[in-house]
Design a protein around this motif. Structure first.
Motif, PDB file in Angstrom:
ATOM      1  N   MET A   6       0.764  -1.158  -0.041  1.00 17.48           N
ATOM      2  CA  MET A   6       0.031  -0.174  -0.168  1.00 17.48           C
ATOM      3  C   MET A   6       0.895   1.274  -0.110  1.00 17.48           C
ATOM      4  O   MET A   6       0.506   2.268  -0.602  1.00 17.48           O
ATOM      5  N   ARG A   7       2.006   1.304   0.808  1.00 16.68           N
ATOM      6  CA  ARG A   7       2.892   2.290   0.768  1.00 16.68           C
ATOM      7  C   ARG A   7       3.653   2.572  -0.557  1.00 16.68           C
ATOM      8  O   ARG A   7       3.557   4.069  -1.005  1.00 16.68           O
ATOM      9  N   ARG A   8       3.750   1.454  -1.047  1.00 15.44           N
ATOM     10  CA  ARG A   8       4.437   1.677  -2.676  1.00 15.44           C
ATOM     11  C   ARG A   8       3.355   2.381  -3.526  1.00 15.44           C
ATOM     12  O   ARG A   8       3.588   3.205  -4.326  1.00 15.44           O
ATOM     13  N   TRP A   9       2.237   1.767  -3.382  1.00 18.38           N
ATOM     14  CA  TRP A   9       1.113   2.388  -4.176  1.00 18.38           C
ATOM     15  C   TRP A   9       0.845   3.844  -4.158  1.00 18.38           C
ATOM     16  O   TRP A   9       0.847   4.480  -4.910  1.00 18.38           O
ATOM     17  N   LEU A  10       0.776   4.102  -2.832  1.00 19.59           N
ATOM     18  CA  LEU A  10       0.580   5.596  -2.445  1.00 19.59           C
ATOM     19  C   LEU A  10       1.836   6.380  -2.902  1.00 19.59           C
ATOM     20  O   LEU A  10       1.819   7.769  -3.501  1.00 19.59           O
ATOM     21  N   ARG A  11       3.182   5.870  -2.922  1.00 18.66           N
ATOM     22  CA  ARG A  11       4.066   6.511  -3.380  1.00 18.66           C
ATOM     23  C   ARG A  11       4.365   6.849  -4.996  1.00 18.66           C
ATOM     24  O   ARG A  11       4.294   7.729  -5.494  1.00 18.66           O
ATOM     25  N   HIS A  12       3.687   5.782  -5.682  1.00 24.23           N
ATOM     26  CA  HIS A  12       3.682   6.051  -7.085  1.00 24.23           C
ATOM     27  C   HIS A  12       2.682   6.959  -7.464  1.00 24.23           C
ATOM     28  O   HIS A  12       2.641   7.619  -8.433  1.00 24.23           O
ATOM     29  N   HIS A  23       3.994  10.482  -6.836  1.00 25.31           N
ATOM     30  CA  HIS A  23       4.952  10.945  -7.869  1.00 25.31           C
ATOM     31  C   HIS A  23       4.229  11.094  -9.151  1.00 25.31           C
ATOM     32  O   HIS A  23       4.715  11.976  -9.962  1.00 25.31           O
ATOM     33  N   LEU A  24       3.245  10.483  -9.599  1.00 24.25           N
ATOM     34  CA  LEU A  24       2.684  10.509 -10.897  1.00 24.25           C
ATOM     35  C   LEU A  24       1.836  11.888 -10.794  1.00 24.25           C
ATOM     36  O   LEU A  24       1.870  12.418 -11.817  1.00 24.25           O
ATOM     37  N   GLY A  25       1.161  11.851  -9.488  1.00 24.66           N
ATOM     38  CA  GLY A  25       0.276  13.228  -9.449  1.00 24.66           C
ATOM     39  C   GLY A  25       1.165  14.566  -9.502  1.00 24.66           C
ATOM     40  O   GLY A  25       0.830  15.600 -10.231  1.00 24.66           O
ATOM     41  N   THR A  26       2.427  14.446  -9.078  1.00 20.38           N
ATOM     42  CA  THR A  26       3.567  15.507  -9.127  1.00 20.38           C
ATOM     43  C   THR A  26       3.860  15.772 -10.517  1.00 20.38           C
ATOM     44  O   THR A  26       3.839  16.801 -10.945  1.00 20.38           O
ATOM     45  N   GLU A  72      -1.547  12.315 -22.921  1.00 22.88           N
ATOM     46  CA  GLU A  72      -0.534  11.168 -22.903  1.00 22.88           C
ATOM     47  C   GLU A  72      -0.320  10.159 -23.862  1.00 22.88           C
ATOM     48  O   GLU A  72       0.452   9.505 -24.663  1.00 22.88           O
ATOM     49  N   ARG A  73      -1.619   9.750 -24.573  1.00 22.84           N
ATOM     50  CA  ARG A  73      -1.885   8.858 -25.645  1.00 22.84           C
ATOM     51  C   ARG A  73      -1.243   9.430 -26.977  1.00 22.84           C
ATOM     52  O   ARG A  73      -0.384   8.684 -27.655  1.00 22.84           O
ATOM     53  N   GLU A  74      -1.520  10.704 -27.390  1.00 23.01           N
ATOM     54  CA  GLU A  74      -0.946  11.008 -28.549  1.00 23.01           C
ATOM     55  C   GLU A  74       0.389  11.574 -28.620  1.00 23.01           C
ATOM     56  O   GLU A  74       1.094  11.494 -29.609  1.00 23.01           O
ATOM     57  N   ARG A  75       1.046  11.825 -27.478  1.00 20.23           N
ATOM     58  CA  ARG A  75       2.492  12.022 -27.335  1.00 20.23           C
ATOM     59  C   ARG A  75       3.140  10.824 -27.173  1.00 20.23           C
ATOM     60  O   ARG A  75       4.722  11.047 -27.204  1.00 20.23           O
ATOM     61  N   GLY A  76       2.512   9.666 -26.807  1.00 28.65           N
ATOM     62  CA  GLY A  76       3.352   8.543 -26.607  1.00 28.65           C
ATOM     63  C   GLY A  76       3.964   8.139 -25.570  1.00 28.65           C
ATOM     64  O   GLY A  76       4.437   7.330 -25.206  1.00 28.65           O
ATOM     65  N   THR A  77       3.753   9.107 -24.590  1.00 26.19           N
ATOM     66  CA  THR A  77       4.043   9.149 -23.153  1.00 26.19           C
ATOM     67  C   THR A  77       3.527   7.776 -22.269  1.00 26.19           C
ATOM     68  O   THR A  77       3.864   7.456 -21.085  1.00 26.19           O
ATOM     69  N   LEU A  78       2.300   7.458 -22.794  1.00 30.70           N
ATOM     70  CA  LEU A  78       1.625   6.392 -22.120  1.00 30.70           C
ATOM     71  C   LEU A  78       2.339   5.210 -22.362  1.00 30.70           C
ATOM     72  O   LEU A  78       2.179   4.387 -21.391  1.00 30.70           O
ATOM     73  N   GLU A  79       3.083   4.845 -23.396  1.00 28.56           N
ATOM     74  CA  GLU A  79       3.737   3.703 -23.531  1.00 28.56           C
ATOM     75  C   GLU A  79       5.149   3.677 -22.530  1.00 28.56           C
ATOM     76  O   GLU A  79       5.346   2.649 -22.115  1.00 28.56           O
ATOM     77  N   HIS A  80       5.412   4.948 -22.208  1.00 24.40           N
ATOM     78  CA  HIS A  80       6.657   4.797 -21.335  1.00 24.40           C
ATOM     79  C   HIS A  80       5.923   4.474 -20.080  1.00 24.40           C
ATOM     80  O   HIS A  80       6.905   3.898 -19.053  1.00 24.40           O
ATOM     81  N   LEU A  81       4.993   5.014 -19.496  1.00 28.52           N
ATOM     82  CA  LEU A  81       4.435   4.559 -18.309  1.00 28.52           C
ATOM     83  C   LEU A  81       4.072   2.820 -18.059  1.00 28.52           C
ATOM     84  O   LEU A  81       4.196   2.347 -17.162  1.00 28.52           O
ATOM     85  N   LEU A  82       3.725   2.381 -19.476  1.00 30.67           N
ATOM     86  CA  LEU A  82       3.467   1.036 -19.351  1.00 30.67           C
ATOM     87  C   LEU A  82       4.706   0.074 -19.324  1.00 30.67           C
ATOM     88  O   LEU A  82       4.485  -1.074 -18.558  1.00 30.67           O
ATOM     89  N   VAL A  83       5.730   0.488 -19.734  1.00 33.57           N
ATOM     90  CA  VAL A  83       6.992  -0.292 -19.303  1.00 33.57           C
ATOM     91  C   VAL A  83       7.521  -0.037 -17.896  1.00 33.57           C
ATOM     92  O   VAL A  83       8.593  -0.936 -17.581  1.00 33.57           O
ATOM     93  N   MET A  84       7.028   0.779 -17.215  1.00 33.72           N
ATOM     94  CA  MET A  84       7.287   0.987 -15.725  1.00 33.72           C
ATOM     95  C   MET A  84       6.481  -0.022 -14.916  1.00 33.72           C
ATOM     96  O   MET A  84       5.396  -0.615 -15.229  1.00 33.72           O
ATOM     97  N   PRO A  85       6.929  -0.262 -13.619  1.00 33.26           N
ATOM     98  CA  PRO A  85       6.211  -1.215 -12.586  1.00 33.26           C
ATOM     99  C   PRO A  85       4.840  -0.315 -12.079  1.00 33.26           C
ATOM    100  O   PRO A  85       5.035  -0.314 -10.780  1.00 33.26           O
ATOM    101  N   LEU A  86       4.003   0.066 -12.833  1.00 39.20           N
ATOM    102  CA  LEU A  86       2.898   0.729 -12.442  1.00 39.20           C
ATOM    103  C   LEU A  86       1.626   0.148 -12.749  1.00 39.20           C
ATOM    104  O   LEU A  86       1.558  -0.470 -13.810  1.00 39.20           O
ATOM    105  N   MET A 129      -4.323   6.303 -13.077  1.00 45.05           N
ATOM    106  CA  MET A 129      -5.905   6.934 -12.893  1.00 45.05           C
ATOM    107  C   MET A 129      -5.976   7.786 -11.914  1.00 45.05           C
ATOM    108  O   MET A 129      -6.229   8.918 -11.719  1.00 45.05           O
ATOM    109  N   VAL A 130      -5.478   7.231 -10.604  1.00 50.13           N
ATOM    110  CA  VAL A 130      -5.866   8.035  -9.357  1.00 50.13           C
ATOM    111  C   VAL A 130      -4.840   9.183  -9.356  1.00 50.13           C
ATOM    112  O   VAL A 130      -5.284  10.476  -8.892  1.00 50.13           O
ATOM    113  N   ALA A 131      -3.621   9.019  -9.933  1.00 50.76           N
ATOM    114  CA  ALA A 131      -2.772  10.262 -10.007  1.00 50.76           C
ATOM    115  C   ALA A 131      -3.367  11.249 -10.774  1.00 50.76           C
ATOM    116  O   ALA A 131      -3.228  12.418 -10.165  1.00 50.76           O
TER     117      ALA A 131
END
Length: 376
Positions: free
Chosen positions: A1-7, A10-13, A202-216, A222-224
């Motif tokens: 849970m702590r890891r989830w909140l940290r992610h 940081h994503l929200g920031t 995110e989708r049009e700039r291709g940054t969504l793919e970057h998030l997909l390769v991360m442990p997220l 979505m919550v971020a």
């Protein structure tokens, strides 16, 4: 849970930094919560103000002169005296909203107790002034006729003394109502647009793919987006309430701003989830814009802020209860206008929480499906 909140944090920031670097979105937020509210509240009037009126005086009596003199600013302009044959021409030209025709022997018929009729011609294309202004004219005509009969005949005073007390808006100023409702409607509009545009960006700039390769996980992403964009809108709405609504427009806030902030945060959680849901149903920014337009219009027009729910058909009154905006408008009106406390508005908060949970789960399911399709 702590890891989830940290992610999530940081994503929200990251989302806040991305929004800060988008001048168009920053301008939209500032505009929507400043000039858009002030201009509508100060420019749109539902009460009768400076209405153009003409009088056809076929009686030429003391009572007729009193009637003409009774129409005064700020409700009416000074009446123009016209001839009977001019009525159709000036109405067709749109020069006057009201034309009052005082018939011959009007004063004599009043004194004789014959209850004579006054003719009021109304330009009903000005629908708001037409309906309210007719009530003003009826009240003025009845008052002056009664005073005239009392002074001439020396009759007894009227047995009824009607005292009107308008609560929550003593002077019946439309700006008091319009300012708060415009703020509420802009919260709905911007919440959907801002978070949905963030997903599409995110989708049009291709940054969504970057998030997909991360442990997220999809829930973290979505919550971020929900808390980051919701926080920006909440702060902007509260500043607008203080600086624009209370400061510039001089609209008093009767209830707790803290309670309003809490209810707004709950509402933003649900409506931003709806924005993500709409974004997952489209493939491009233009498609998202076209989809959000009817959704925002329906949510604002059927929320009770523009038209009272009681004036809607019974089936529609039940249907709009599934919209979070309906409960948010009722909550905002109760707190900001009537000074309601938590014990009064908690059913509205509970309804927003339940509807928001449904939107969140639906959006999360669609978001996971969209991310899975993108990975494939």
């Amino acid at each position: 849970m702590r890891r989830w909140l940290r992610h999530v944090f940081h994503l929200g920031t990251k989302e806040l930094h991305s929004l800060r670097r988008d001048p168009v979105m920053v301008f939209l937020i500032v505009y929507v919560f400043t000039f858009a509210i002030w201009s509508v509240a100060s420019g749109v009037r539902t009460e009768v103000t400076d209405a153009a009126i003409a009088v056809v005086d076929e009686d030429r009596s003391e009572l007729a002169r009193r009637l003409v003199d009774a129409f005064q600013p700020p409700y009416f302009r000074s009446p123009a005296l016209i001839e009977p044959g001019e009525v159709d021409r000036v109405m067709d030209a749109g020069r006057y909203t009201f034309v009052l025709d005082i018939p011959p022997d009007f004063a004599a018929d009043v004194l004789a107790g014959r209850q004579p009729a006054l003719q009021v011609n109304i330009d009903a294309t000005a629908i708001t002034q037409a309906g309210i202004g007719l009530g003003y004219i009826q009240s003025i005509a009845l008052r002056e006729a009664q005073r005239f009969a009392h002074e001439v005949e020396g009759g007894a005073d009227l047995p009824l003394d009607l005292v009107v007390r308008a609560r929550f808006n003593p002077n019946l100023q439309s700006s008091w109502f319009t300012a708060v409702m415009q703020l509420v409607n802009n919260v709905t509009m911007l919440a959907i647009i801002l978070v949905g545009a963030a997903v599409m960006r995110e989708r049009e700039r291709g940054t969504l793919e970057h998030l997909l390769v991360m442990p997220l996980t999809p829930s973290e992403i979505m919550v971020a987006k929900i808390w980051a964009n919701g926080l920006v809108i909440l702060i902007a709405a509260l500043l607008s309430l203080r600086l624009v609504v209370e400061g510039m427009l001089q609209v008093p806030v009767a209830g707790s701003v803290l309670l309003f902030a809490g209810g707004s945060a709950l509402y933003l959680a649900s409506v931003t989830a709806l924005g993500i849901l709409l974004a997952t149903l489209t493939r491009s920014m233009p498609q998202f814009a076209l989809l959000t337009i009817p959704v925002i219009i329906v949510m604002n027009l059927l929320s009770g802020g523009s038209t009272p729910l009681e004036a809607m058909p019974d089936w529609l009154q039940l249907t709009v209860q599934i919209l979070p905006s309906t409960h948010f408008v009722a909550f905002a009106q109760a707190v900001l206008y009537r000074g309601a406390e938590l014990g009064t508005v908690w059913p509205r908060l509970l309804a927003m929480l339940g509807i928001g949970a449904v939107y969140f789960l639906a959006a999360l399911a669609r978001f996971r499906a969209a991310l899975a399709a993108q990975q494939a």
